[in-house]
Design a protein around this motif. Structure first.
Motif, mmCIF file in Angstrom:
data_model
loop_
_atom_site.group_PDB
_atom_site.id
_atom_site.type_symbol
_atom_site.label_atom_id
_atom_site.label_comp_id
_atom_site.label_asym_id
_atom_site.label_seq_id
_atom_site.Cartn_x
_atom_site.Cartn_y
_atom_site.Cartn_z
ATOM 1 N N VAL A 70 0.869 -1.174 0.000
ATOM 2 C CA VAL A 70 0.000 0.000 0.000
ATOM 3 C C VAL A 70 0.904 1.222 0.000
ATOM 4 O O VAL A 70 1.771 1.366 0.866
ATOM 5 N N VAL A 71 0.716 2.086 -0.995
ATOM 6 C CA VAL A 71 1.468 3.340 -1.099
ATOM 7 C C VAL A 71 0.511 4.456 -0.732
ATOM 8 O O VAL A 71 -0.535 4.632 -1.371
ATOM 9 N N ILE A 72 0.845 5.225 0.307
ATOM 10 C CA ILE A 72 -0.025 6.309 0.776
ATOM 11 C C ILE A 72 0.635 7.644 0.479
ATOM 12 O O ILE A 72 1.734 7.930 0.959
ATOM 13 N N CYS A 73 -0.052 8.454 -0.319
ATOM 14 C CA CYS A 73 0.423 9.800 -0.625
ATOM 15 C C CYS A 73 -0.474 10.789 0.117
ATOM 16 O O CYS A 73 -1.669 10.901 -0.171
ATOM 17 N N ARG A 74 0.105 11.491 1.077
ATOM 18 C CA ARG A 74 -0.671 12.365 1.970
ATOM 19 C C ARG A 74 -0.743 13.796 1.456
ATOM 20 O O ARG A 74 0.061 14.215 0.621
ATOM 21 N N SER A 75 -1.698 14.529 1.974
ATOM 22 C CA SER A 75 -1.895 15.929 1.614
ATOM 23 C C SER A 75 -0.587 16.701 1.751
ATOM 24 O O SER A 75 0.139 16.546 2.731
ATOM 25 N N GLY A 76 -0.269 17.505 0.726
ATOM 26 C CA GLY A 76 0.959 18.285 0.730
ATOM 27 C C GLY A 76 2.145 17.578 0.111
ATOM 28 O O GLY A 76 3.197 18.170 -0.081
ATOM 29 N N SER A 77 1.981 16.294 -0.209
ATOM 30 C CA SER A 77 3.060 15.516 -0.822
ATOM 31 C C SER A 77 2.865 15.425 -2.322
ATOM 32 O O SER A 77 1.738 15.427 -2.818
ATOM 33 N N GLU A 78 3.984 15.304 -3.037
ATOM 34 C CA GLU A 78 3.950 14.892 -4.431
ATOM 35 C C GLU A 78 4.612 13.526 -4.486
ATOM 36 O O GLU A 78 5.760 13.368 -4.084
ATOM 37 N N CYS A 79 3.870 12.542 -4.990
ATOM 38 C CA CYS A 79 4.349 11.167 -5.017
ATOM 39 C C CYS A 79 4.345 10.658 -6.451
ATOM 40 O O CYS A 79 3.408 10.919 -7.209
ATOM 41 N N THR A 80 5.388 9.923 -6.791
ATOM 42 C CA THR A 80 5.468 9.289 -8.103
ATOM 43 C C THR A 80 5.709 7.806 -7.897
ATOM 44 O O THR A 80 6.680 7.413 -7.238
ATOM 45 N N LEU A 81 4.803 7.002 -8.441
ATOM 46 C CA LEU A 81 4.937 5.552 -8.389
ATOM 47 C C LEU A 81 5.355 5.077 -9.764
ATOM 48 O O LEU A 81 4.616 5.227 -10.738
ATOM 49 N N GLY A 82 6.569 4.545 -9.853
ATOM 50 C CA GLY A 82 7.092 4.039 -11.117
ATOM 51 C C GLY A 82 6.922 2.535 -11.211
ATOM 52 O O GLY A 82 7.571 1.796 -10.480
ATOM 53 N N CYS A 83 6.023 2.115 -12.085
ATOM 54 C CA CYS A 83 5.805 0.691 -12.347
ATOM 55 C C CYS A 83 6.686 0.344 -13.542
ATOM 56 O O CYS A 83 6.279 0.485 -14.690
ATOM 57 N N ASN A 84 7.900 -0.077 -13.268
ATOM 58 C CA ASN A 84 8.911 -0.207 -14.310
ATOM 59 C C ASN A 84 9.086 -1.612 -14.852
ATOM 60 O O ASN A 84 9.783 -1.804 -15.838
ATOM 61 N N GLY A 85 8.483 -2.598 -14.217
ATOM 62 C CA GLY A 85 8.537 -3.966 -14.707
ATOM 63 C C GLY A 85 7.133 -4.451 -14.992
ATOM 64 O O GLY A 85 6.167 -3.970 -14.383
ATOM 65 N N GLY A 86 6.962 -5.379 -15.895
ATOM 66 C CA GLY A 86 5.643 -5.830 -16.330
ATOM 67 C C GLY A 86 4.671 -6.132 -15.207
ATOM 68 O O GLY A 86 3.508 -5.748 -15.244
ATOM 69 N N THR A 87 5.138 -6.818 -14.161
ATOM 70 C CA THR A 87 4.263 -7.207 -13.048
ATOM 71 C C THR A 87 4.642 -6.516 -11.741
ATOM 72 O O THR A 87 4.157 -6.896 -10.681
ATOM 73 N N SER A 88 5.490 -5.523 -11.795
ATOM 74 C CA SER A 88 6.003 -4.906 -10.565
ATOM 75 C C SER A 88 4.917 -4.234 -9.726
ATOM 76 O O SER A 88 5.040 -4.143 -8.515
ATOM 77 N N CYS A 89 3.834 -3.767 -10.352
ATOM 78 C CA CYS A 89 2.758 -3.101 -9.609
ATOM 79 C C CYS A 89 1.503 -3.958 -9.477
ATOM 80 O O CYS A 89 0.449 -3.463 -9.077
ATOM 81 N N ARG A 90 1.622 -5.248 -9.793
ATOM 82 C CA ARG A 90 0.457 -6.133 -9.626
ATOM 83 C C ARG A 90 0.055 -6.174 -8.160
ATOM 84 O O ARG A 90 0.876 -6.372 -7.276
ATOM 85 N N ASN A 91 -1.231 -5.952 -7.910
ATOM 86 C CA ASN A 91 -1.816 -5.989 -6.568
ATOM 87 C C ASN A 91 -1.242 -4.924 -5.629
ATOM 88 O O ASN A 91 -1.234 -5.088 -4.418
ATOM 89 N N VAL A 92 -0.763 -3.816 -6.190
ATOM 90 C CA VAL A 92 -0.346 -2.650 -5.399
ATOM 91 C C VAL A 92 -1.559 -1.731 -5.259
ATOM 92 O O VAL A 92 -2.324 -1.545 -6.208
ATOM 93 N N VAL A 93 -1.738 -1.150 -4.076
ATOM 94 C CA VAL A 93 -2.791 -0.162 -3.859
ATOM 95 C C VAL A 93 -2.128 1.196 -3.686
ATOM 96 O O VAL A 93 -1.290 1.372 -2.800
ATOM 97 N N TYR A 94 -2.491 2.142 -4.546
ATOM 98 C CA TYR A 94 -1.931 3.500 -4.530
ATOM 99 C C TYR A 94 -3.020 4.420 -3.996
ATOM 100 O O TYR A 94 -4.029 4.653 -4.657
ATOM 101 N N VAL A 95 -2.820 4.926 -2.780
ATOM 102 C CA VAL A 95 -3.810 5.770 -2.117
ATOM 103 C C VAL A 95 -3.394 7.229 -2.266
ATOM 104 O O VAL A 95 -2.339 7.631 -1.774
ATOM 105 N N CYS A 96 -4.222 7.994 -2.955
ATOM 106 C CA CYS A 96 -3.967 9.418 -3.161
ATOM 107 C C CYS A 96 -4.980 10.204 -2.338
ATOM 108 O O CYS A 96 -6.142 10.354 -2.722
#
Length: 129
Positions: free
Chosen positions: A63-89
């Motif tokens: 789980v990637v949590i990006c909180r108020s006031g933050s700038e977040c970049t999630l780099g999914c650089n491999g074919g399955t690297s972000c499988r089943n990842v939860v990105y909370v903005c």
């Protein structure tokens, strides 16, 4: 396992389940190995962060949590690297995803990267699960 790691600069994980069930916070977080950041929580803690996932299933269950006031970049650089990842903005955060095509897609969908390879996109939420 079950660690809390909060550093200023960088966290790099390459071993299988290297940070399992841990909470991580750093300006740059790298997951290069198979399941390296699996089941972890990566929290911006109101700072700007970049997460680089490149290993096979490196972010699985994370789980990637990006909180108020933050700038977040999630780099999914491999074919399955972000499988089943939860990105909370959360409200007030700026959330980016690479490849750009994942900006409008959900988990299980794929988007081409700059080389034309399909990358699995993370799930996107606006509140912490």
């Amino acid at each position: 396992i079950n660690a809390v790691i909060d550093v200023t600069n960088q966290i790099s994980a390459s071993g299988v389940m290297a940070t399992r069930k841990s909470t991580l916070s750093a300006a740059s977080v790298y997951g290069g190995g198979h399941f390296s950041l699996a089941y972890s929580t990566i929290d911006s803690k109101k700072k700007d962060i970049t997460i680089h996932l490149s290993g096979h299933l490196s972010g699985y269950g994370a789980v990637v949590i990006c909180r108020s006031g933050s700038e977040c970049t999630l780099g999914c650089n491999g074919g399955t690297s972000c499988r089943n990842v939860v990105y909370v903005c959360l409200s007030g955060a700026t959330c980016n995803i690479v490849p750009d095509g994942c900006e409008t897609l959900q988990g299980g969908d794929t988007a081409p990267n700059q080389y034309g390879y399909n990358i699995e996109c993370p799930d996107r939420l606006t509140s912490i699960p």
